[in-house]
Design a protein around this motif. Structure first.
Motif: not given
Length: 95
Positions: A81-95
């Motif tokens: 919920d919210g910014s998909m761009g930020l979610a993608m940044q988080l996903g990349a950092a968690l991978s």
């Protein structure tokens, strides 16, 4: 605060030792919530630019690297919920 939240804060603190430029929240169903922002990682339920919600099993898998955040989202195990761009940044950092 649950043991799951304590362990998640510890694990995320290592991945985001320099903080995060925006505010993100992870909600772990039946456990609690975690905030990541410019100050680091902490348990909390503040307002955030992006909120990601998952059950404990999915969240644990993401932290351990066994669950791909993008696939979890695509299969409905991770809600954003919210910014998909930020979610993608988080996903990349968690991978």
């Amino acid at each position: 605060m649950s043991d799951m939240i304590d362990k998640a804060v510890e694990a995320l603190s290592k991945k985001f030792s320099g903080g995060f430029s925006s505010t993100a929240k992870f909600v772990i169903k039946d456990e609690g919530a975690i905030i990541i922002d410019e100050n680091g990682v902490r348990a909390g339920d503040d307002e955030a630019d992006v909120t990601m919600t998952a059950d404990a099993e999915t969240f644990r898998g993401i932290l351990e690297g066994n669950v791909n955040p993008t696939m979890a989202f695509m299969t409905g195990k991770l809600k954003i919920d919210g910014s998909m761009g930020l979610a993608m940044q988080l996903g990349a950092a968690l991978s």
